[in-house]
Structures are given as C-alpha cells and as structure tokens.
Design a protein around this motif. Sequence first.
Motif, PDB file in Angstrom:
ATOM      1  N   GLN A 181      30.278 -46.483  23.743  1.00  9.46           N
ATOM      2  CA  GLN A 181      30.542 -45.348  22.857  1.00  9.46           C
ATOM      3  C   GLN A 181      29.981 -45.622  21.464  1.00  9.46           C
ATOM      4  OE1 GLN A 181      31.934 -42.577  24.305  1.00  9.46           O
ATOM      5  NE2 GLN A 181      31.826 -43.858  26.134  1.00  9.46           N
ATOM      6  N   VAL A 230      29.751 -40.143  26.268  1.00  5.54           N
ATOM      7  CA  VAL A 230      31.158 -39.776  26.449  1.00  5.54           C
ATOM      8  C   VAL A 230      31.465 -39.532  27.913  1.00  5.54           C
ATOM      9  CG1 VAL A 230      32.935 -38.101  25.814  1.00  5.54           C
ATOM     10  CG2 VAL A 230      31.234 -38.822  24.116  1.00  5.54           C
ATOM     11  N   GLU A 231      30.475 -39.082  28.672  1.00  5.14           N
ATOM     12  CA  GLU A 231      30.677 -38.743  30.072  1.00  5.14           C
ATOM     13  C   GLU A 231      30.370 -39.896  31.018  1.00  5.14           C
ATOM     14  OE1 GLU A 231      28.153 -35.406  30.602  1.00  5.14           O
ATOM     15  OE2 GLU A 231      29.344 -34.077  29.309  1.00  5.14           O
ATOM     16  N   GLN A 249      34.244 -48.852  27.213  1.00  6.83           N
ATOM     17  CA  GLN A 249      34.122 -47.754  26.234  1.00  6.83           C
ATOM     18  C   GLN A 249      33.609 -48.270  24.896  1.00  6.83           C
ATOM     19  OE1 GLN A 249      37.971 -45.894  26.074  1.00  6.83           O
ATOM     20  NE2 GLN A 249      37.597 -44.592  27.863  1.00  6.83           N
TER      21      GLN A 249
END
Length: 735
Positions: free
Chosen positions: A582, A653-654, A578
């Motif tokens: 991200q 995010v997905e 992440q």
Amino acid sequence: MNKISRHPLSTLGYKFIDPKYLPEGADEYYLRNKQNRTKTVFRNLNASEIEQLVRNQNQADDWNKIFVSDAFNPELVKNCKFFGLVRIGKLEPFFLEYHNLRMPVGLYNSHIISCDIGDNVIIDNVNYLSHYIIGDEVVLVNINEMSTTSHAKFGNGIVKEGESEEVRIWLELCNENGGRKVAPFSGMLPGDAWMWSRHRTDTLFQSKLLEFTQNEFDVKRGYYGKVGNRCIIKNTLIIKDVWFGSDAYIKGANKLKNLTIHSTANASTQIGESCELVNGIVSEGCTIFYGVKAVRFLMAAQSQLKYGARLINSYLGSNATISCCEVLNSLIFPSHEQHHNNSFLCAALIQGQSNMAAGATVGSNHNSRGADGEIIAGRGFWPGLCVSLKHNSRLATFTIVAKGDYPAELDIPLPFSLISNDVTHDELVVMPAYWFQYNMYALSRNAWKYKARDKRIEKFQRLEFDFLAPDSMVEVLQSIPLMEELCGRAYFNKYPTEQEQSIQSIKQKGKELLSSKAPVVRELDVFASGWENSKRKIRVIKIIEAYTQFKQLIQYYPVYCLTEYYSQADLKDEKFLQDITQNLPAPDKWINLGGQLVPKQSMDQLIADVKEGVINSWKELHDRYKVFGNAYEEAKTKHAFAIAFSDNGINPVEFNMVQFQQMLEDSKIFRQSMSENIYTSRKKDYDNPFRNMVYADEKERDAVLGALEDNGFIQTEKKETETFIQQIDQLLMDL
C-alpha cells in the motif's frame, strides 16, 4: 633562464611559513606541533651525545635545534646533515624486516631538514628529506628527494590563503571541455563526483559543493607532509607534497607529487616500479604497479592500476581494475574491469559492473566539431572485442556490444540487450533480453562476483550489484509498451488497413500479438527508429522471447525482493503484506548515485537540502547516503510491487491473497527456469567441440578447467534456488 636565489646558510630549514601568513603570537612550528600527536617527551642533546654524533660524521647547523627522546641512541645516527628543528624518537639497536628487506634501525647517509621522526625509524640514503612528520617503524631507503612545501594541498582541490583561484586542481570528468569539472577531495565518493558533474545549470548547488570542499580543509599555510606508522618507501626518485597513511608500501616509484595516499593496517595501499602520480587522491587498499601514469585523478577504495595504465582527469570507482590501457576524462563507478593495452576510454560516464575488452574504443570524439562529446552507459556495460563507439551515445543497463565499428551515435533504451553491427545488410541489430536467453551464467555470476569482491572497509554507500534492481527494472517496465508499439507497427506495415491506426490501436495490436505469442510475429520485420543517428534500419530481433522474459521478470521481481530482504517476516500476515503493497511510490526513475541506487524524489530532496543549508558539509551529505542505504531494502521492495502492479494494471488497494498466491506460484517456475539457464549456458562451453579439441580427452579438460559439476557458483545457485522454492512452498501452505 632559471631563476636561482641565494640565502644565508643559517636560514636553511627555517621560515617555512612566510611571516605574513603567521597568526599573531604563533611561530612557524604551530601547525607542525598540532599535526604531531606523539606523546614522546623530547629533550636537548647532551654533550656526550653531540660528541658521538660528530664522531659518526654527522653535521648540524645548530645542535641545540636537535631534540631527542630519552631512548635516543647516537650510535645509530651516522653521516647525516641536519638543518632546522629536528625531533627524533627512540632508536634501539635492532633491525626491521619487511619482504626480505633487512636494515638496522637508525639514520644514515641522509640530509634532513626540519622533520619530526618517530620511534625506531630507518632512514638511509635519503638525499633530501624536508618538512615531514614520520611515524613509528617507518623505513625510508634510497630516496632522491622527499619534501613538502608550505602551500601543500596533498591533492585536494582547494586554494590556500594568498593563492589565486587559478591554482585549484579540477578533475574534468565526463567531457573533455571541462564543463563537468569537479574539485577532488580526500574521501570523495563516486556519488559525490556524479552529483557534482551533473546539475550544471543549478549555480547555487554547484557553489555549495565547492564551498563544502573548500571548508573541508584548513587553508592555512605550513602543514607538513606525513608518513604513517609502518610505511615502507624505498628506491624512489621524487616525493613532493605527499601525505601517506599507515602501512603504505612504495617501491621504485619515479615521481609522487601533490597526493594523499590513504592506507591502513587493514587496507594497505601499494605503489610499485616506475609509477608517476601527480595531483591525485589514492584511497585505502589500492594497488598501483609497473609504469602507471596518473595525473589529476582519484582512485576509490580497493581499486587497481597496473601495467602501464594511464589515468588522466578521471575518477576510478572502488573495486575496479584498469591495466595497460588509457582512460581520459571519465567517471567510472565501482566494479569496472579493463585489462587490455589497446582499449581506450574517453569522456564517458560508466555506471559500474562494466568490462571493456581488447580493442574497445569508447572515445571517438572526431564525429564532432569539438572534443565535447559524451557517452553514458548504464550498469553492466560490456563492449566486446574491437568495438568502436561514437560520442554522443547512451546505453541502457546491462548492454553488451558485439564486435564492430559502429558508424554513428547510439541511444539504446532496452536493457539486457545485445547490440550488433550487421555490415552485410547495413543494419543495427538489437536483441533485448539477450542475457536471459543465452548467458544467464555470466549475468548471475557477475552479480555474485562483484558482491564477493567488495573489499571496502568503510561502506558509506550501499552499492547495488544485483541485475534485478530499480534502475534496470524501470527500464524493463518501460520496454513493455515500447516493444508493443514496435510489434504493432511491424504488423500494420506488413498488413496495412484502409483506416489509419492510432498509437493506442498500434500498441494494443502489438500487445495482443506478443501476449499470445502469435506465430505471425516471427514473420514480421520489426524496426525501431531514433536509436542510431543514421538512415539505416534498426532491426529488433527475438521480440517475443524478450517480451515474455520481461513480463515474467516483472512478476518475479517483487517476490524475489521479499525473499531476499524479508525472509524472516511472516508473509501470511495480511497487515505486513498491506504495509508492503500500500501507499506505493510511482514506478518512477531511480538515480544511480555512484553505484548506490536512490529514488529520484529522495535525490531531489537531497539537492534541495544542500541548497537550503540543511546539509552543510560532505560529512553530512555522506550521512544522508547512509540514510538512503538503511531505507533501501524496503524502498526497493515497494518499488518492485509498484512496477508489477503498473504492468498488470492492478490497483494496490484491490491486491488480494489470490493474486499474491498466483505471483508466488509463477515465481517458482521463473526461478527454476533461471537456474536451468545458468547451468545450460555454462554447459555449452563444455559441449563445444572447438573448445574441447585442445584437450586430449574430457578428463584433461576437467583437470584444466574444472568439472562442470564442481563449479562452485553453479552449486551455490542450485542450493539457493532449492531454498527459494522450498520457502515459497512453505509460504503457500501457510497462506
């Protein structure tokens, strides 16, 4: 008429500094004493020493102005003339040897004016030695003239007190009209030169950089030239206003004037026979041999000039080599190769990892009304035999230009392309992704080679040598919709419809055809526009292969970065993944800052900090380069994911583990295919009967060339590919 003035002999060696430039209470030696950091305690000569010196045919205007160390031996000073204040270190009865040159320590047959001489120095047959500070174990032999003026700037683009702006030395880079000129300085990095040569309308930024340079050096008059410890200078005609670092080796040069020659024990600089260097900076570890001419120039660390090369108004980046040919008004980033007498480079920005073949002429300004054209070539620029390019031209990263006389200016946006001049059909032919299809060996080996050859001692800038990098991959990403549009237009030109097509529908059709590798694409004539300043056609070939390669490359790129920079990280840790995927930056342009790649946003901030006074010197600016370098691995990896997500329309995010697993699986396939292409592209040379016909048999060929299976680079690449695949397999098992 030559203006020759007469002065009393008693003033020879004195009044080096005009009294009006002396600070109150200071004598003419105050800067000399500051420069000379020796711990030697000097004393006056005693009567017996003076007697011995006179017996040895020495002369002095005033023996009281000769100071010596306690270990001074007057027997080792013969047939010399001394004027002004001279200080001599210890002289011991032995000889020094260097490259079979063996000479006794001492001062012989020389004319010495106001100098400081270190321990166990050899000075022999120096006809005129004036205002120099000489280190320990220095050898000066057979020199006609070696002097320093009170206003010496040692190649730096500064103005001394009392001088007018007109005397400042400038390097007129990238453009012959001087509109991109920069003031050189000792320690100038390729990023400095590039940054200064751009942003010409930002007058505040430009003035700040000039201010940095002017403030970098003391503008007082009266600094002496210096010769560092263990320097060897022999059989040289003229040396004027030159500063030598330690361990330099100068032999047979014709003229060295207004220079700083950096050299260290670990990176010795060498200058050889018949060279003439004027108004320049030579960085540590450079070699300059055999009739080189360089005027208004800067050579970065570990660069070379050889065999009659001419370098004028130019900056040569580190780890670069120029032999034989002529280079004018150019800014060349690190790892440039140019070896041929009939190649010519002028008014160009060459952004590194470049190689110019014989007969290449990157310098025709005659298609303009004035000598004001420019060429900008991205990393990996490779003009082939007898290539002639017109100004202005701009070429994407890793562009190779096939033999030919290109009649008009070029603007090639697709990276990794082969550019060809099809005279028969009067077309410009562009093959994108050429390297991946036909010469992966050269592309991969060059990246490995340049990294291995980076011999810089101080790596202020983190240079990028990999062909998979932010600059090239942004161009790859931008090529995808461009190729889709070209393919779509070609389709509708061949199969027109009654309804007029929008740009979006054209791109969509092209995407559909290229993604499916539709056979109809091979029947299409794909033409671009605006890539050449002419009316002839610009044909794009192998577009399916290029599109497929680029799409695969984009998906492989982030996995490559992860394995390259985070091989010890736990990639199955969702939090780590992440953090990497991200808050990604936009897949935006990166700046090639002299071989160091920097996000445009970071570059904009640096410029703002210079203008606002947050950065106030070149040292502080170079410290910022180090900050960029320390952040590069993470920034590059994040940028790689941003490119991949943008191409696939993925919302960060997905992004999930399933998608990550698929990316890992695809990367194994692509890496294996790259490795196979590296081998097969080199194997072609061994299978070619025309290459083999000069050898009696395969054994002789392998004895001369080396066996293919013994190729060190191929073996290394195979091992690295195996390691990569094992690493990915283990990761997939752990996920």
